[in-house]
Design a protein around this motif. Structure first.
Motif, PDB file in Angstrom:
ATOM      1  N   GLY A   4       0.835  -1.194   0.000  1.00 48.85           N
ATOM      2  CA  GLY A   4       0.000   0.000   0.000  1.00 48.85           C
ATOM      3  C   GLY A   4       0.869   1.242   0.000  1.00 48.85           C
ATOM      4  O   GLY A   4       1.849   1.321   0.731  1.00 48.85           O
ATOM      5  N   TYR A   5       0.510   2.206  -0.835  1.00 50.95           N
ATOM      6  CA  TYR A   5       1.265   3.459  -0.896  1.00 50.95           C
ATOM      7  C   TYR A   5       0.291   4.623  -0.711  1.00 50.95           C
ATOM      8  O   TYR A   5      -0.788   4.647  -1.308  1.00 50.95           O
ATOM      9  CB  TYR A   5       1.989   3.615  -2.236  1.00 50.95           C
ATOM     10  N   LEU A  19      -5.386   5.150   4.726  1.00 51.18           N
ATOM     11  CA  LEU A  19      -4.991   4.044   5.593  1.00 51.18           C
ATOM     12  C   LEU A  19      -6.163   3.095   5.847  1.00 51.18           C
ATOM     13  O   LEU A  19      -6.000   1.873   5.803  1.00 51.18           O
ATOM     14  CB  LEU A  19      -4.433   4.580   6.916  1.00 51.18           C
ATOM     15  N   LEU A  22      -6.725   1.076   2.599  1.00 53.90           N
ATOM     16  CA  LEU A  22      -5.614   0.151   2.323  1.00 53.90           C
ATOM     17  C   LEU A  22      -5.567  -0.980   3.348  1.00 53.90           C
ATOM     18  O   LEU A  22      -5.183  -2.103   3.015  1.00 53.90           O
ATOM     19  CB  LEU A  22      -4.285   0.909   2.275  1.00 53.90           C
ATOM     20  N   SER A  23      -5.965  -0.696   4.581  1.00 51.91           N
ATOM     21  CA  SER A  23      -5.976  -1.727   5.626  1.00 51.91           C
ATOM     22  C   SER A  23      -6.969  -2.842   5.276  1.00 51.91           C
ATOM     23  O   SER A  23      -6.722  -4.017   5.567  1.00 51.91           O
ATOM     24  CB  SER A  23      -6.338  -1.128   6.978  1.00 51.91           C
ATOM     25  N   CYS A  27      -2.840  -5.268   2.964  1.00 51.78           N
ATOM     26  CA  CYS A  27      -1.500  -5.014   2.418  1.00 51.78           C
ATOM     27  C   CYS A  27      -0.457  -5.514   3.412  1.00 51.78           C
ATOM     28  O   CYS A  27      -0.576  -5.291   4.618  1.00 51.78           O
ATOM     29  CB  CYS A  27      -1.304  -3.529   2.155  1.00 51.78           C
ATOM     30  N   LEU A  30       2.800  -1.154   4.252  1.00 53.68           N
ATOM     31  CA  LEU A  30       2.194   0.147   4.015  1.00 53.68           C
ATOM     32  C   LEU A  30       3.287   1.209   4.021  1.00 53.68           C
ATOM     33  O   LEU A  30       4.073   1.281   4.971  1.00 53.68           O
ATOM     34  CB  LEU A  30       1.153   0.471   5.090  1.00 53.68           C
ATOM     35  N   SER A  32       4.083   5.347   3.551  1.00 50.78           N
ATOM     36  CA  SER A  32       3.459   6.664   3.570  1.00 50.78           C
ATOM     37  C   SER A  32       4.525   7.749   3.453  1.00 50.78           C
ATOM     38  O   SER A  32       5.477   7.769   4.226  1.00 50.78           O
ATOM     39  CB  SER A  32       2.676   6.839   4.873  1.00 50.78           C
TER      40      SER A  32
END
Length: 180
Positions: A4-5, A19, A22-23, A27, A30, A32
């Protein structure tokens, strides 16, 4: 591996919305960025450089990944070159699914289209200005200044700097007129 980006942007400065989404994707990693700036996106560069074949970069929206369509094409090509994939949740794009038109090809066509539109508008504007008698391009220097600069130059009594300060004619403009 699902990676995840996310990066801060105006509607999600703390990346909380990204977040949460993506959670839900489970993923394994992660990443950020600390800032939203298009420059110095070091975590994105490291992510792309360290991708392995079969990895998938997951973003909530394409804007979180790229700053322009050209930038998106560059990133898609880099991800593709690594044998990895991109998934954007909001746009429902997943480059690992091979059915239909390849997403990277669509984006390339959009970049070309965008360039053509800008070019056509520019040409139309120039044409309309010409029809109205409006001079386009850089304004020409008054002829008397050019003639005075040429005379000063040919007299060999003045330096180029003195000619420029007296007439406002630059060295490159003076040389261009001397060639004719």
């Amino acid at each position: 591996m699902l990676i995840g980006y996310m990066r801060p942007y105006e509607d999600d400065l703390d990346c909380e919305k990204q977040l949460r989404k993506l959670s839900k994707m489970n993923c394994e990693l992660l990443i950020s960025e600390e800032h939203s700036s298009a420059k110095k996106r070091t975590k994105l560069s490291n992510l792309i450089n360290n991708l392995n074949q079969g990895d998938k970069v997951v973003v909530t929206k394409l804007f979180g990944l790229a700053d322009s369509t050209r930038h998106l094409v560059e990133l898609l090509e880099a991800i593709n070159a690594k044998g990895a994939f991109l998934q954007s949740l909001d746009e429902e794009i997943d480059t690992s699914k091979t059915s239909g038109y390849q997403f990277i090809d669509i984006v390339k066509h959009l970049v070309e289209f965008q360039s053509d539109v800008i070019s056509e508008k520019t040409k139309r504007g120039l044409s309309e200005a010409k029809q109205k008698g409006i001079a386009t391009g850089r304004p020409r220097k008054p002829d008397e200044n050019v003639q005075r600069a040429i005379i000063m130059y040919q007299s060999k009594k003045y330096s180029l700097e003195e000619i420029k300060s007296e007439t406002g004619i630059s060295k490159s403009t003076l040389y261009r007129y001397l060639e004719h």
